[in-house]
Design a protein around this motif. Structure first.
Motif, PDB file in Angstrom:
ATOM      1  N   ARG A   1     -16.116  -8.430  21.995  1.00 50.64           N
ATOM      2  CA  ARG A   1     -16.460  -8.649  20.596  1.00 50.64           C
ATOM      3  C   ARG A   1     -15.392  -8.047  19.695  1.00 50.64           C
ATOM      4  O   ARG A   1     -14.644  -7.157  20.090  1.00 50.64           O
ATOM      5  N   ILE A   2     -15.372  -8.536  18.456  1.00 50.32           N
ATOM      6  CA  ILE A   2     -14.483  -7.998  17.433  1.00 50.32           C
ATOM      7  C   ILE A   2     -15.360  -7.529  16.282  1.00 50.32           C
ATOM      8  O   ILE A   2     -16.228  -8.264  15.817  1.00 50.32           O
ATOM      9  N   ALA A   3     -15.141  -6.294  15.844  1.00 50.37           N
ATOM     10  CA  ALA A   3     -15.972  -5.710  14.796  1.00 50.37           C
ATOM     11  C   ALA A   3     -15.098  -5.156  13.672  1.00 50.37           C
ATOM     12  O   ALA A   3     -13.934  -4.823  13.877  1.00 50.37           O
ATOM     13  N   VAL A   4     -15.694  -5.066  12.486  1.00 48.11           N
ATOM     14  CA  VAL A   4     -15.026  -4.485  11.327  1.00 48.11           C
ATOM     15  C   VAL A   4     -15.927  -3.382  10.782  1.00 48.11           C
ATOM     16  O   VAL A   4     -17.105  -3.614  10.522  1.00 48.11           O
ATOM     17  N   VAL A   5     -15.366  -2.183  10.629  1.00 48.80           N
ATOM     18  CA  VAL A   5     -16.119  -1.028  10.142  1.00 48.80           C
ATOM     19  C   VAL A   5     -15.461  -0.533   8.858  1.00 48.80           C
ATOM     20  O   VAL A   5     -14.247  -0.319   8.812  1.00 48.80           O
ATOM     21  N   GLY A   6     -16.270  -0.370   7.829  1.00 49.64           N
ATOM     22  CA  GLY A   6     -15.754   0.134   6.552  1.00 49.64           C
ATOM     23  C   GLY A   6     -16.833   0.062   5.493  1.00 49.64           C
ATOM     24  O   GLY A   6     -17.988  -0.267   5.787  1.00 49.64           O
ATOM     25  N   ASP A   7     -16.449   0.352   4.264  1.00 47.71           N
ATOM     26  CA  ASP A   7     -17.419   0.264   3.182  1.00 47.71           C
ATOM     27  C   ASP A   7     -17.858  -1.197   3.011  1.00 47.71           C
ATOM     28  O   ASP A   7     -17.160  -2.128   3.405  1.00 47.71           O
ATOM     29  N   TRP A   8     -19.028  -1.380   2.437  1.00 50.05           N
ATOM     30  CA  TRP A   8     -19.647  -2.704   2.334  1.00 50.05           C
ATOM     31  C   TRP A   8     -18.714  -3.713   1.687  1.00 50.05           C
ATOM     32  O   TRP A   8     -18.538  -4.824   2.186  1.00 50.05           O
ATOM     33  N   GLN A   9     -18.105  -3.343   0.579  1.00 52.73           N
ATOM     34  CA  GLN A   9     -17.237  -4.261  -0.163  1.00 52.73           C
ATOM     35  C   GLN A   9     -16.039  -4.712   0.679  1.00 52.73           C
ATOM     36  O   GLN A   9     -15.594  -5.846   0.585  1.00 52.73           O
ATOM     37  N   SER A  10     -15.544  -3.838   1.519  1.00 51.99           N
ATOM     38  CA  SER A  10     -14.368  -4.162   2.335  1.00 51.99           C
ATOM     39  C   SER A  10     -14.685  -5.022   3.547  1.00 51.99           C
ATOM     40  O   SER A  10     -13.856  -5.829   3.966  1.00 51.99           O
ATOM     41  N   VAL A  11     -15.879  -4.885   4.129  1.00 52.11           N
ATOM     42  CA  VAL A  11     -16.159  -5.576   5.391  1.00 52.11           C
ATOM     43  C   VAL A  11     -16.887  -6.909   5.250  1.00 52.11           C
ATOM     44  O   VAL A  11     -16.791  -7.759   6.126  1.00 52.11           O
ATOM     45  N   MET A  12     -17.590  -7.125   4.164  1.00 56.09           N
ATOM     46  CA  MET A  12     -18.427  -8.322   4.067  1.00 56.09           C
ATOM     47  C   MET A  12     -17.645  -9.627   4.107  1.00 56.09           C
ATOM     48  O   MET A  12     -18.124 -10.627   4.612  1.00 56.09           O
ATOM     49  N   GLY A  13     -16.426  -9.639   3.620  1.00 61.92           N
ATOM     50  CA  GLY A  13     -15.608 -10.846   3.679  1.00 61.92           C
ATOM     51  C   GLY A  13     -15.304 -11.281   5.101  1.00 61.92           C
ATOM     52  O   GLY A  13     -15.138 -12.471   5.383  1.00 61.92           O
ATOM     53  N   PHE A  14     -15.272 -10.334   6.022  1.00 60.16           N
ATOM     54  CA  PHE A  14     -14.977 -10.648   7.418  1.00 60.16           C
ATOM     55  C   PHE A  14     -16.140 -11.355   8.109  1.00 60.16           C
ATOM     56  O   PHE A  14     -15.948 -12.024   9.113  1.00 60.16           O
ATOM     57  N   ARG A  15     -17.338 -11.207   7.564  1.00 58.19           N
ATOM     58  CA  ARG A  15     -18.505 -11.875   8.139  1.00 58.19           C
ATOM     59  C   ARG A  15     -18.319 -13.393   8.075  1.00 58.19           C
ATOM     60  O   ARG A  15     -18.715 -14.107   8.996  1.00 58.19           O
ATOM     61  N   ALA A  16     -17.712 -13.889   7.013  1.00 60.74           N
ATOM     62  CA  ALA A  16     -17.467 -15.325   6.869  1.00 60.74           C
ATOM     63  C   ALA A  16     -16.524 -15.846   7.951  1.00 60.74           C
ATOM     64  O   ALA A  16     -16.542 -17.037   8.280  1.00 60.74           O
ATOM     65  N   LEU A  17     -15.723 -14.968   8.518  1.00 62.86           N
ATOM     66  CA  LEU A  17     -14.802 -15.349   9.589  1.00 62.86           C
ATOM     67  C   LEU A  17     -15.453 -15.279  10.964  1.00 62.86           C
ATOM     68  O   LEU A  17     -14.822 -15.558  11.971  1.00 62.86           O
ATOM     69  N   GLY A  18     -16.714 -14.851  10.999  1.00 62.75           N
ATOM     70  CA  GLY A  18     -17.426 -14.776  12.266  1.00 62.75           C
ATOM     71  C   GLY A  18     -17.308 -13.440  12.978  1.00 62.75           C
ATOM     72  O   GLY A  18     -17.739 -13.311  14.126  1.00 62.75           O
ATOM     73  N   LEU A  19     -16.731 -12.454  12.314  1.00 64.59           N
ATOM     74  CA  LEU A  19     -16.617 -11.135  12.930  1.00 64.59           C
ATOM     75  C   LEU A  19     -17.885 -10.338  12.658  1.00 64.59           C
ATOM     76  O   LEU A  19     -18.568 -10.539  11.664  1.00 64.59           O
ATOM     77  N   GLU A  20     -18.188  -9.426  13.561  1.00 63.38           N
ATOM     78  CA  GLU A  20     -19.323  -8.535  13.356  1.00 63.38           C
ATOM     79  C   GLU A  20     -18.913  -7.492  12.335  1.00 63.38           C
ATOM     80  O   GLU A  20     -17.838  -6.914  12.432  1.00 63.38           O
ATOM     81  N   THR A  21     -19.765  -7.240  11.353  1.00 57.85           N
ATOM     82  CA  THR A  21     -19.436  -6.269  10.313  1.00 57.85           C
ATOM     83  C   THR A  21     -20.412  -5.106  10.359  1.00 57.85           C
ATOM     84  O   THR A  21     -21.609  -5.285  10.584  1.00 57.85           O
TER      85      THR A  21
END
Length: 105
Positions: A6-26
């Protein structure tokens, strides 16, 4: 059959939510302690790549060092919504110097 990671993104809400549209786990994290727990959990759960915002990484040097020489997860620093702190570039430069033996950037 090849194992999938899996690929995940960890950070503040504003920074990570855009990655959800790319199909990454946030994984939004408000504090460094939350991020620390998330990273350790993802490492145990077969996550191959963790993108971590530089703002959180600034206080998690021990966690990053813990997984630096492991096969997975690869922890890659990315700028947060506030902009870059230059930590990602420094990490890449350091890795290149170790691999090549010289600063080529």
């Amino acid at each position: 059959m090849a194992e999938t990671y899996r690929i995940a993104v960890v950070g503040d809400w504003q920074s990570v939510m855009g990655f959800r549209a790319l199909g990454l786990e946030t994984y939004p994290a408000d504090t460094r302690e939350e991020a620390r727990e998330i990273i350790h959990r993802l490492a145990k759960e077969n996550c191959g790549v963790i993108y971590l915002t530089e703002q959180l990484a600034a206080g998690l040097e021990d966690v990053i060092a813990r997984y630096k020489d492991e096969l997975r997860p690869a922890i890659i620093l990315i700028p947060g919504a506030e902009g870059s702190l230059g930590l990602g570039r420094k990490a890449i430069q350091s890795a290149i110097e170790r691999a090549v033996g010289a600063d080529i950037l």
